[in-house]
Scaffold this active site. Structure first.
Site, PDB file in Angstrom:
ATOM      1  N   GLU A 164       0.803  -1.244   0.000  1.00 44.37           N
ATOM      2  CA  GLU A 164       0.000   0.000   0.000  1.00 44.37           C
ATOM      3  C   GLU A 164       0.826   1.281   0.000  1.00 44.37           C
ATOM      4  O   GLU A 164       0.520   2.220   0.731  1.00 44.37           O
ATOM      5  CB  GLU A 164      -0.964  -0.010   1.200  1.00 44.37           C
ATOM      6  N   ASN A 206       1.942  -5.101  -3.132  1.00 40.97           N
ATOM      7  CA  ASN A 206       0.554  -5.453  -2.808  1.00 40.97           C
ATOM      8  C   ASN A 206      -0.244  -4.196  -2.486  1.00 40.97           C
ATOM      9  O   ASN A 206       0.224  -3.324  -1.738  1.00 40.97           O
ATOM     10  CB  ASN A 206       0.606  -6.376  -1.567  1.00 40.97           C
ATOM     11  N   HIS A 242     -10.437  -6.226  -1.615  1.00 38.23           N
ATOM     12  CA  HIS A 242     -11.461  -5.983  -0.583  1.00 38.23           C
ATOM     13  C   HIS A 242     -12.631  -5.332  -1.309  1.00 38.23           C
ATOM     14  O   HIS A 242     -12.626  -4.128  -1.562  1.00 38.23           O
ATOM     15  CB  HIS A 242     -10.921  -5.058   0.512  1.00 38.23           C
ATOM     16  N   GLU A 271      -6.229 -10.720  -0.866  1.00 40.28           N
ATOM     17  CA  GLU A 271      -6.962 -10.449   0.379  1.00 40.28           C
ATOM     18  C   GLU A 271      -8.466 -10.390   0.132  1.00 40.28           C
ATOM     19  O   GLU A 271      -9.165  -9.518   0.657  1.00 40.28           O
ATOM     20  CB  GLU A 271      -6.496  -9.120   1.000  1.00 40.28           C
ATOM     21  N   ASP A 273     -12.243 -10.293   0.182  1.00 42.55           N
ATOM     22  CA  ASP A 273     -13.480 -10.413   0.966  1.00 42.55           C
ATOM     23  C   ASP A 273     -14.514  -9.530   0.283  1.00 42.55           C
ATOM     24  O   ASP A 273     -14.179  -8.723  -0.577  1.00 42.55           O
ATOM     25  CB  ASP A 273     -13.291 -10.102   2.463  1.00 42.55           C
TER      26      ASP A 273
END
Ligand code: 9MR
Length: 615
Positions: A164, A206, A242, A271, A273
């Site tokens: 990030e 990432n 996400h 990641e 979700d």
């Protein structure tokens, strides 16, 4: 033998036979939980890494352990490998938690994705508050990376080296302690040190909101392209994923995977979700399943996508349960593949199905079950059939509005913008008290009305709101975070268009107009293409907004004729003392996800109605 007994006996024998032959008894409508393969089995069969973020803090829960090891062939330490976990005090490394996870992975033959070496979060205070020269900071960075990567050399085949680092706007690197100490080259230095510590490990950058094609993913692309060109050791890009249910831009993701892949890099879904706003019915879990399936399919169809990791094992321990996400804060959200009790969710079977199909195995789900997952929310809302116009009270100047679908606006009626509602008498009111974001014990709501004369369309909003929140944010850019009313018009003549074009206008009128003199504060997409007049006044239980917009502007010419129709939508945003917008009420039933600002096909209708009693 009675007939009944004979039948059940025959079924038993049949079942026993099938079991003996190694077959499965599958009922027609639900995938068989008992007999279906696991994700792990099918991932192995596809030679594919399917993982979950995991933490030894949940190892006391036997179902957690069982699910993690039987369903996944990869794991990512959710927090255990982060800087603040590993080096909480300068020079003192604590590997205990991470080692527990590593032992677990080894015992269960699971691949570990190292996450992460450098991040602007989870920075221990000795580092964040310290004063270090560039050289000192470079040494700290090198020591940390050498120590961590070196310790697990040969056991961790891939690392998220930097996490990030790009600013959300995509305009450059975000502010971060390492950047302050070292400068912009801290990112490439981290890659260099990681490569020196383990030349065989695959090194990833990432990030989030960089999955599809957008300004931020363009910035990631430009950075890694430059790294590749200059020989900075990088092997892949992690697309965190996400997501919010129904908002995955699959075509953009495929395109982004392709352009990154063509640089010689791998991509991984790191990641995943899939959240949704509070008060959403559980039927959303079908659409969520469709999201998981489609994203995994996109990954499996890309030759560059080499892993798919969910950010957690079961809903109960998801970071989304205890985070503070403003609009999407939802402490009962179910974003993962297993529910709180480790039951397999629709998303689980969706993942299983796509893995089975890619492995050449028989599908797990029927076409009917897939159709239920693929039905977009818009399609699930049947077109509201408008009844013949009727007035429930003969005094009304226009027919009754149709809830969530149509409002009849009487004309010609001239309204004075003075914050008083006497000139709105006998004009039907439409209540707006529902939407994607309604707090428990909600008391906020609104009624609206619309009218027109030969020059303008007039809007009235009567808002009930016990605590007015306004003026905390910039009225031009962050008006939606506080109390505000929005009217939308689509006067292009085509109510089906799904993007904004000239002639579609979002008119946002913040409560900050109360007591404001001079040009009113107006915001919203294309609102600068029309001249909006507005006044807002405080009332005993909330506030009133009156506004007008001309019938003839540069972008439209609206001629009110009986049953003449334009696209129309109304929203209400509410904030409270200690949080930004926590209420979102929406009139049109077609907009269930707060997407009117992007998609005019979700509007309802404004239908003009000539009244015989001009005022
Ligand atoms: O899920 C993680 C949560 O438990 C931690 O408190 C938080 C801060 O370390 O990090 C969460 O994981 C983040 C991941 O490391 C990077 N991408 C965003 C994830 C969710 O915030």
């Amino acid at each position: 033998m009675s007939k009944m007994y004979y039948r059940s006996y025959a079924i038993l024998v049949l079942a026993a036979l099938v079991t003996l032959l190694g077959g499965t008894v599958v009922t027609a409508n639900s995938p068989s939980q008992a007999a279906a393969p696991t994700i792990r089995e099918l991932a192995d069969k596809n030679h594919f890494h399917f993982g979950a973020a995991a933490s030894p803090t949940h190892f006391g829960d036997p179902k957690y352990v069982e699910t993690l090891k039987t369903e996944f062939n990869m794991l990512t330490p959710e927090n255990e490998a982060k800087f603040c976990s590993i080096q909480p005090a300068q020079g003192q490394f604590d590997f205990r938690s991470f080692d527990r996870l590593m032992d677990f992975a080894q015992a269960n033959q699971m691949v570990v994705r190292g996450h992460n070496l450098v991040w602007h979060q989870c920075v221990p205070s000795w580092l964040a508050k310290g004063e270090f020269s560039r050289d000192e900071a470079i040494k700290l960075l090198r020591d940390h990376i050498y120590t961590v990567v070196g310790r697990y050399k040969g056991r961790i085949p891939m690392w998220d080296v930097v996490n990030e680092a790009i600013d959300d706007s995509g305009s450059g690197l975000r502010d971060a302690p390492w950047r302050q100490f070292i400068g912009d080259d801290y990112v490439e230095l981290a890659f260099k040190f990681a490569h020196e510590a383990d030349p065989d490990a695959l090194l990833f950058y990432n990030d989030y909101s960089t999955e599809g094609m957008n300004a931020k993913s363009n910035a990631v692309y430009a950075m890694v392209k430059d790294f590749v060109a200059r020989g900075v050791p990088i092997n892949g890009v992690g697309l965190q994923s996400h997501f919010t249910v129904g908002q995955i831009d699959l075509a953009g993701i495929a395109q982004n995977m392709k352009r990154l892949g063509e640089l010689g890099l791998q991509v991984q879904i790191t990641e995943m979700d899939d959240r949704y706003p509070p008060n959403t019915p559980d039927s959303i879990l079908q659409q969520q399943a469709g999201d998981y399936r489609a994203l995994l399919d996109t990954c499996l169809n890309s030759k560059y996508c080499t892993a798919f990791v969910t950010w957690g094992v079961n809903d109960l321990y998801s970071w989304l349960r205890d985070s503070n996400l403003g609009f999407y804060e939802n402490h009962t959200v179910k974003p993962l593949l297993f529910d709180d009790e480790y039951q397999k969710k629709p998303a689980y079977f969706a993942v299983l199905d796509i893995l089975a199909r890619h492995a050449g195995d028989a599908p797990i789900l029927t076409d009917e079950q897939l159709a239920a997952m693929n039905a977009p929310i818009e399609a699930a809302v049947a077109e509201v059939k408008l009844p013949s116009p009727r007035k429930s009270d003969s005094k009304q100047l226009a027919p009754d509005p149709v809830a969530g679908a149509a409002y009849y606006a009487p004309f010609p009626i001239t309204i004075t913008l003075d914050g008083k509602t006497n000139d709105w008498a006998d004009i039907p009111r439409m209540t707006v008290d529902n939407g994607p974001m309604v707090p428990a014990n909600n008391t906020t709501g609104m009624q609206f009305a619309v009218a027109a004369d030969a020059k303008n369309i007039y809007f009235l909003a009567e808002v009930k709101d016990g605590t007015l929140i306004s003026g905390k944010h910039d009225a031009a850019t962050e008006w939606y975070k506080e109390d505000s009313v929005e009217f939308y018009i689509n006067a292009t003549g085509n109510l089906q268009i799904s993007t904004y074009k000239p002639g579609v206008v979002q008119i946002a009128i913040p409560a900050a107009n109360i007591g404001h003199s001079g040009t009113p504060l107006i915001a919203g997409t294309n609102s600068d293409t029309v001249v909006v007049q507005a006044v807002a006044v405080k009332t005993d239980d909330g506030y009133i907004v009156e506004a007008s917009v001309p019938l003839v502007t540069d972008v439209w010419k609206i001629v009110p004729l009986t049953l003449g129709t334009v696209g129309f939508q109304v929203h209400l945003n509410g904030a409270s003392t200690d949080s930004d917008r926590d209420t979102k009420l929406i009139w049109s039933v077609y907009d269930t996800k707060d997407e009117s600002y992007l998609n005019p096909s979700l509007f309802g209708k404004l239908i003009f109605w000539k009244t015989n009693k001009p005022k």
